[in-house]
Scaffold this motif. Structure first.
Motif, PDB file in Angstrom:
ATOM      1  N   SER A  73       0.839  -1.199   0.000  1.00 56.40           N
ATOM      2  CA  SER A  73       0.000   0.000   0.000  1.00 56.40           C
ATOM      3  C   SER A  73       0.879   1.255   0.000  1.00 56.40           C
ATOM      4  CB  SER A  73      -0.978  -0.009   1.179  1.00 56.40           C
ATOM      5  OG  SER A  73      -0.322  -0.259   2.404  1.00 56.40           O
ATOM      6  N   GLY A  74       2.029   1.183   0.651  1.00 57.91           N
ATOM      7  CA  GLY A  74       2.975   2.295   0.600  1.00 57.91           C
ATOM      8  C   GLY A  74       3.516   2.507  -0.803  1.00 57.91           C
ATOM      9  N   LYS A  75       3.782   1.414  -1.498  1.00 61.73           N
ATOM     10  CA  LYS A  75       4.245   1.506  -2.891  1.00 61.73           C
ATOM     11  C   LYS A  75       3.159   2.125  -3.778  1.00 61.73           C
ATOM     12  CE  LYS A  75       7.434  -2.456  -2.804  1.00 61.73           C
ATOM     13  NZ  LYS A  75       8.597  -1.717  -2.474  1.00 61.73           N
ATOM     14  N   ALA A  76       1.891   1.782  -3.524  1.00 58.25           N
ATOM     15  CA  ALA A  76       0.780   2.365  -4.279  1.00 58.25           C
ATOM     16  C   ALA A  76       0.724   3.876  -4.051  1.00 58.25           C
ATOM     17  CB  ALA A  76      -0.543   1.711  -3.886  1.00 58.25           C
ATOM     18  N   CYS A  77       0.881   4.292  -2.795  1.00 58.57           N
ATOM     19  CA  CYS A  77       0.882   5.725  -2.481  1.00 58.57           C
ATOM     20  C   CYS A  77       2.044   6.436  -3.170  1.00 58.57           C
ATOM     21  CB  CYS A  77       0.959   5.939  -0.973  1.00 58.57           C
ATOM     22  SG  CYS A  77      -0.533   5.499  -0.068  1.00 58.57           S
ATOM     23  N   GLU A  78       3.210   5.815  -3.127  1.00 57.90           N
ATOM     24  CA  GLU A  78       4.396   6.403  -3.757  1.00 57.90           C
ATOM     25  C   GLU A  78       4.178   6.565  -5.261  1.00 57.90           C
ATOM     26  OE1 GLU A  78       9.209   5.519  -4.116  1.00 57.90           O
ATOM     27  OE2 GLU A  78       7.937   4.135  -3.001  1.00 57.90           O
ATOM     28  N   TYR A  79       3.666   5.532  -5.901  1.00 59.99           N
ATOM     29  CA  TYR A  79       3.417   5.554  -7.347  1.00 59.99           C
ATOM     30  C   TYR A  79       2.413   6.652  -7.711  1.00 59.99           C
ATOM     31  CZ  TYR A  79       1.633   4.040 -11.893  1.00 59.99           C
ATOM     32  OH  TYR A  79       1.226   3.999 -13.207  1.00 59.99           O
TER      33      TYR A  79
END
Length: 105
Positions: A73-79
């Motif tokens: 979910s952190g990677k989704a936010c970053e993207y």
């Protein structure tokens, strides 16, 4: 420097859901993980499918991303931050830390 999204605890998510049951929840786990248990109302968009499905996210509303532990979910936010999205939240601890209601498929 701000990272462009907020980390949010499972308790904060539960509190927000009690005030606004229609809040935008996006679960970025795999379908088999989602079927075992997910937060009611959470939409499944597996992380690998996110680039092709970003049009399914309402940019005008706050969104909370959910995964197993908070990493995907952190990677989704970053993207999405890189694409100019705002009002993004990462549920820290993910479903491993979630103690609220769950639905199963």
């Amino acid at each position: 420097m701000s990272k462009g999204w907020q980390d949010i605890t499972t308790e904060q998510v539960e509190s927000r859901l009690s005030k606004d049951p229609g809040i935008q929840l996006i679960d970025v786990r795999n379908p088999d993980e989602y079927e075992v248990g997910h937060i009611p109302g959470a939409k499944l968009i597996p992380l690998p499918e996110l680039p092709a499905r970003i049009n399914e996210i309402d940019q005008s509303r706050e969104v909370i991303f959910i995964c197993r532990s908070g990493n995907r979910s952190g990677k989704a936010c970053e993207y999405l931050t890189q694409l100019g999205f705002a009002n993004l939240n990462n549920m820290v601890g993910g479903m491993l830390a979630w103690t609220g209601k769950q639905e199963r498929n």
